[in-house]
Design a protein around this motif. Structure first.
Motif, mmCIF file in Angstrom:
data_model
loop_
_atom_site.group_PDB
_atom_site.id
_atom_site.type_symbol
_atom_site.label_atom_id
_atom_site.label_comp_id
_atom_site.label_asym_id
_atom_site.label_seq_id
_atom_site.Cartn_x
_atom_site.Cartn_y
_atom_site.Cartn_z
ATOM 1 N N ASN A 137 -6.350 0.710 -1.750
ATOM 2 C CA ASN A 137 -6.981 2.217 -2.018
ATOM 3 C C ASN A 137 -5.945 3.278 -2.018
ATOM 4 O O ASN A 137 -4.813 3.020 -1.358
ATOM 5 C CB ASN A 137 -8.200 2.098 -1.351
ATOM 6 N N VAL A 138 -6.294 4.146 -2.703
ATOM 7 C CA VAL A 138 -5.752 5.478 -2.450
ATOM 8 C C VAL A 138 -5.953 5.977 -1.144
ATOM 9 O O VAL A 138 -6.995 6.030 -0.747
ATOM 10 C CB VAL A 138 -5.943 6.688 -3.562
ATOM 11 N N LEU A 168 -3.798 11.612 1.354
ATOM 12 C CA LEU A 168 -3.378 12.190 0.135
ATOM 13 C C LEU A 168 -4.299 13.509 -0.121
ATOM 14 O O LEU A 168 -3.938 14.569 -0.532
ATOM 15 C CB LEU A 168 -3.249 11.518 -0.946
ATOM 16 N N GLU A 206 0.862 -1.316 -0.069
ATOM 17 C CA GLU A 206 0.100 0.169 0.048
ATOM 18 C C GLU A 206 0.923 1.253 0.030
ATOM 19 O O GLU A 206 1.967 1.291 0.213
ATOM 20 C CB GLU A 206 -0.730 0.047 1.285
ATOM 21 N N ILE A 207 0.309 2.276 -0.381
ATOM 22 C CA ILE A 207 1.120 3.686 -0.322
ATOM 23 C C ILE A 207 1.387 3.971 1.121
ATOM 24 O O ILE A 207 0.370 3.952 2.175
ATOM 25 C CB ILE A 207 0.197 4.766 -1.034
#
Length: 90
Positions: A76-77, A81, A52-53
């Protein structure tokens, strides 16, 4: 460094990413015109990132552009962010 450790990035990321200009961090493109006052590092493309990010990206508060293309990220994003006021392009 937290981002590097999270993803196990095998690139030279030691000391100041901006100086000396002849030895920038590999895999990161920084705006040396405004560094180190503003951290505009933006290119993590093709860095073999997986998972993941990382939430550590939120700590780059002056980040304007974030390129994570050509990696193997999943999930997911993250909502954080949207809360990065300087981030204009992802």
């Amino acid at each position: 460094m937290s981002i590097k450790l999270t993803y196990g990035v095998n690139k030279y990321w030691q000391a100041d990413p901006f100086l000396p200009k002849a030895y920038p961090w590999s895999g990161l493109i920084c705006d040396n015109e405004t560094a180190p006052k503003n951290n505009h590092c933006r290119d993590l493309s093709s860095s073999d990132l997986t998972g993941e990010i990382s939430p550590y990206i939120f700590n780059l508060s002056m980040l304007q552009t974030l390129d994570l293309s050509s990696n193997s990220l999943s999930g997911n994003v993250p909502d954080f962010l949207a809360n990065m006021k300087s981030l204009k392009v992802m």
